[in-house]
Design a protein around this motif. Structure first.
Motif, PDB file in Angstrom:
ATOM      1  N   THR A  20       0.840  -1.194   0.000  1.00  0.00           N
ATOM      2  CA  THR A  20       0.000   0.000   0.000  1.00  0.00           C
ATOM      3  C   THR A  20       0.873   1.241   0.000  1.00  0.00           C
ATOM      4  O   THR A  20       1.680   1.456   0.906  1.00  0.00           O
ATOM      5  CB  THR A  20      -0.924   0.018   1.236  1.00  0.00           C
ATOM      6  OG1 THR A  20      -1.848  -1.060   1.135  1.00  0.00           O
ATOM      7  CG2 THR A  20      -1.684   1.332   1.330  1.00  0.00           C
ATOM      8  N   ALA A  21       0.745   2.032  -1.047  1.00  0.00           N
ATOM      9  CA  ALA A  21       1.612   3.200  -1.232  1.00  0.00           C
ATOM     10  C   ALA A  21       1.151   3.950  -2.468  1.00  0.00           C
ATOM     11  O   ALA A  21       0.218   3.547  -3.159  1.00  0.00           O
ATOM     12  CB  ALA A  21       3.076   2.773  -1.396  1.00  0.00           C
ATOM     13  N   GLU A  22       1.846   5.054  -2.733  1.00  0.00           N
ATOM     14  CA  GLU A  22       1.625   5.828  -3.949  1.00  0.00           C
ATOM     15  C   GLU A  22       2.726   5.451  -4.926  1.00  0.00           C
ATOM     16  O   GLU A  22       3.901   5.393  -4.566  1.00  0.00           O
ATOM     17  CB  GLU A  22       1.692   7.329  -3.635  1.00  0.00           C
ATOM     18  CG  GLU A  22       1.195   8.233  -4.734  1.00  0.00           C
ATOM     19  CD  GLU A  22      -0.320   8.391  -4.727  1.00  0.00           C
ATOM     20  OE1 GLU A  22      -0.952   8.089  -3.711  1.00  0.00           O
ATOM     21  OE2 GLU A  22      -0.854   8.844  -5.752  1.00  0.00           O
ATOM     22  N   TYR A  23       2.348   5.202  -6.179  1.00  0.00           N
ATOM     23  CA  TYR A  23       3.307   4.775  -7.189  1.00  0.00           C
ATOM     24  C   TYR A  23       3.341   5.805  -8.319  1.00  0.00           C
ATOM     25  O   TYR A  23       2.300   6.194  -8.848  1.00  0.00           O
ATOM     26  CB  TYR A  23       2.938   3.393  -7.738  1.00  0.00           C
ATOM     27  CG  TYR A  23       3.125   2.298  -6.704  1.00  0.00           C
ATOM     28  CD1 TYR A  23       2.161   2.085  -5.724  1.00  0.00           C
ATOM     29  CD2 TYR A  23       4.277   1.519  -6.685  1.00  0.00           C
ATOM     30  CE1 TYR A  23       2.340   1.118  -4.753  1.00  0.00           C
ATOM     31  CE2 TYR A  23       4.452   0.537  -5.718  1.00  0.00           C
ATOM     32  CZ  TYR A  23       3.482   0.354  -4.754  1.00  0.00           C
ATOM     33  OH  TYR A  23       3.665  -0.611  -3.783  1.00  0.00           O
ATOM     34  N   PHE A  24       4.546   6.210  -8.672  1.00  0.00           N
ATOM     35  CA  PHE A  24       4.729   7.234  -9.696  1.00  0.00           C
ATOM     36  C   PHE A  24       5.566   6.691 -10.847  1.00  0.00           C
ATOM     37  O   PHE A  24       6.625   6.107 -10.639  1.00  0.00           O
ATOM     38  CB  PHE A  24       5.437   8.460  -9.119  1.00  0.00           C
ATOM     39  CG  PHE A  24       4.649   9.197  -8.095  1.00  0.00           C
ATOM     40  CD1 PHE A  24       4.766   8.867  -6.753  1.00  0.00           C
ATOM     41  CD2 PHE A  24       3.794  10.212  -8.464  1.00  0.00           C
ATOM     42  CE1 PHE A  24       4.023   9.547  -5.793  1.00  0.00           C
ATOM     43  CE2 PHE A  24       3.053  10.903  -7.507  1.00  0.00           C
ATOM     44  CZ  PHE A  24       3.174  10.567  -6.175  1.00  0.00           C
ATOM     45  N   CYS A  25       5.059   6.928 -12.037  1.00  0.00           N
ATOM     46  CA  CYS A  25       5.812   6.632 -13.248  1.00  0.00           C
ATOM     47  C   CYS A  25       6.525   7.917 -13.677  1.00  0.00           C
ATOM     48  O   CYS A  25       5.975   9.020 -13.500  1.00  0.00           O
ATOM     49  CB  CYS A  25       4.840   6.176 -14.329  1.00  0.00           C
ATOM     50  SG  CYS A  25       5.600   5.726 -15.897  1.00  0.00           S
ATOM     51  N   ALA A  26       7.717   7.779 -14.216  1.00  0.00           N
ATOM     52  CA  ALA A  26       8.455   8.976 -14.636  1.00  0.00           C
ATOM     53  C   ALA A  26       9.326   8.648 -15.834  1.00  0.00           C
ATOM     54  O   ALA A  26       9.718   7.494 -16.039  1.00  0.00           O
ATOM     55  CB  ALA A  26       9.322   9.503 -13.489  1.00  0.00           C
ATOM     56  N   VAL A  27       9.614   9.665 -16.613  1.00  0.00           N
ATOM     57  CA  VAL A  27      10.523   9.511 -17.747  1.00  0.00           C
ATOM     58  C   VAL A  27      11.583  10.600 -17.692  1.00  0.00           C
ATOM     59  O   VAL A  27      11.366  11.676 -17.136  1.00  0.00           O
ATOM     60  CB  VAL A  27       9.784   9.577 -19.106  1.00  0.00           C
ATOM     61  CG1 VAL A  27       8.697   8.543 -19.181  1.00  0.00           C
ATOM     62  CG2 VAL A  27       9.223  10.967 -19.364  1.00  0.00           C
ATOM     63  N   ILE A  28      12.724  10.260 -18.233  1.00  0.00           N
ATOM     64  CA  ILE A  28      13.765  11.248 -18.463  1.00  0.00           C
ATOM     65  C   ILE A  28      14.083  11.189 -19.950  1.00  0.00           C
ATOM     66  O   ILE A  28      14.296  10.103 -20.490  1.00  0.00           O
ATOM     67  CB  ILE A  28      15.036  10.956 -17.658  1.00  0.00           C
ATOM     68  CG1 ILE A  28      14.760  11.059 -16.163  1.00  0.00           C
ATOM     69  CG2 ILE A  28      16.161  11.904 -18.053  1.00  0.00           C
ATOM     70  CD1 ILE A  28      15.962  10.752 -15.304  1.00  0.00           C
ATOM     71  N   LEU A  29      14.093  12.345 -20.583  1.00  0.00           N
ATOM     72  CA  LEU A  29      14.445  12.379 -21.991  1.00  0.00           C
ATOM     73  C   LEU A  29      15.885  11.942 -22.149  1.00  0.00           C
ATOM     74  O   LEU A  29      16.763  12.302 -21.356  1.00  0.00           O
ATOM     75  CB  LEU A  29      14.244  13.784 -22.553  1.00  0.00           C
ATOM     76  CG  LEU A  29      12.848  14.381 -22.385  1.00  0.00           C
ATOM     77  CD1 LEU A  29      12.775  15.735 -23.065  1.00  0.00           C
ATOM     78  CD2 LEU A  29      11.782  13.442 -22.910  1.00  0.00           C
TER      79      LEU A  29
END
Lengths: 114, 113
Positions: B86-95
């Protein structure tokens, strides 16, 4: 402005010098985070403030790194006796609470150690 | 403009069930892809990353993600979740070849007993 403000935006310094990075969070945000990001790599969590206290400082890479926050507002990240491996972008983020609220990021301070 | 979309703001699941958290991105250049997790009273932690090579990436805590270039997706999966996920999940990209980090809005994973 209404966003997270970091200064300076760029800092070039010689190895062995001390540097101080500043973060102005969004007004009213109680949670403040510092991250480090190397070129092409992910974020490395450094430290988190809830109010003026930092419950967990274990993310700081070494004892050359320290951070403080005053007035539940501005935070400074200080790196003493800088080394070349300290070169990175240092990002600050703030949120209204410590969990389940989006973090708002500043544009970062790009630190280059010569 | 580059962007990251996490369509699901909340995902409730029962313990030991499989889960998939969706992430799509748009970019005109190549990207590096990341998933981060945030537990209560902590900062973001890196779960896994895709830089190059095999499109199936395994991360910590039994999570994995698959990079699908044609669908511009990087969905996060776990075959059997625990209460502690149980948590917050973040997707991210770096160019590619930059340090500009772009985050999705996050997905709250709530695991019930």
């Amino acid at each position: 402005g209404a966003g997270v403000s970091q200064s300076p935006s760029n800092k070039v310094t010689e190895k062995g010098k001390d540097v101080e990075l500043r973060c102005d969070p969004i007004s009213g945000h109680t949670a403040l985070y510092w991250y480090r990001q190397r070129l092409g790599q992910g974020l490395e969590f450094l430290i988190y403030f809830q109010g003026n206290s930092a419950p967990d400082k274990s993310g700081l890479p070494s004892d050359r790194f320290s951070a403080e926050r005053t007035g539940e507002s501005v935070s400074t990240l200080t790196i003493q006796r800088t080394q070349q491996e300290d070169s990175a972008v240092y990002l600050c983020a703030s949120s209204s609470e410590s969990f389940n609220q989006p973090q708002h990021f500043g544009d970062g301070t790009r630190l280059s150690i010569l | 403009a580059q962007s990251v979309t996490q369509l699901d703001s909340q995902v409730p699941v029962f313990e030991e069930a499989p889960v998939e958290l969706r992430c799509n991105y748009s970019s005109s250049v190549s990207v590096y892809l990341f998933w981060y997790v945030q537990y209560p009273n902590q900062g973001l932690q890196l779960l896994l990353k895709y830089l190059s090579g095999s499109t199936l990436v395994k991360g910590i805590n039994g999570f994995e993600a698959e990079f699908n270039k044609s669908q511009t997706s990087f969905h996060l999966r776990k075959p059997s979740v625990h209460i502690s996920d149980t948590a917050e999940y973040f997707c991210a990209v770096i160019l590619y070849n930059t340090d500009k980090l772009i985050f999705g809005t996050g997905t709250r994973l709530q695991v019930f007993p």
